[in-house]
Design a protein around this motif. Sequence first.
Motif: not given
Length: 192
Positions: A38-56
Motif C-alpha cells: 500500500x505504501x509503495x502504491x500510494x507513493x508511486x502514484x501520488x495518491x492523496x486520499x485513502x478510504x478504509x473500512x476500519x471499524x472502531x
Amino acid sequence: TIPKFLPWDLWRIFGFPKESRNRYYTPACCILLKEVPVKLIIERYGINLDFTGIQAFEAFHRLKSIANYGLIRRTNYIGRDVKLRRSIIRVMPIGIWTNNDIWTYIEKNRLPKNPLYEKFERQGCMVCTNYKTWKEDIAKINDKLLKLIEIKINTWGIQYNKLKLNEIMQKFKNYYQFEEIGELYEVIEYFN
C-alpha cells in the motif's frame, strides 16, 4: 515491482503472528503483504486520499484512534508502523458503524453481497493467528487446515517482537539465498 511473497513463506521465515491483539508490533505478514505494498502504491502514484473500512468496535486501539483523531484525518502512516514520505488524508466512512448498521445499509440500498459473508463474519486474512478466536474461525473453514497450521506453528514458531531491518534482511538472505539484497528494495523502503 512489489514483492510476491506468499504467507506460508513469511510464516516459515518469521513465525506466525502472536495470538493477541495486545501487541506492540506489526506481524511480518501484515507488513510485507499489506502495508508495504500500500505504501509503495500510494507513493508511486501520488495518491492523496485513502478510504478504509476500519471499524472502531474491531479493536480497542482502533476505537481509541477514532476517538482521538476522528473519521477524517491527515496521516503519515499505513497501519501502526509504516511511515509514508508525505501525508495523505484517510477517511473511515464506517468507522463508528456496527455490523448491524452495515447490513441495514446493504439491504436498504439493495447492494450486492459477497456470498462468503453467509459463512464468515469477517473477510480479512482468513488464516490469521493474531487474535484470540483464530482456532475456532479456522476450524469453521477446514479442520485439516487448522491442524496443519498448528503443526507449522510448532515447526516455524511465533513472531513475538517488532522486526528490525537487519533482522529482516538476514532472514531473507538466509531463506532465499540472496547474494544481492537490492532485490528487496521495497522492504528497505519500508524502513526509510
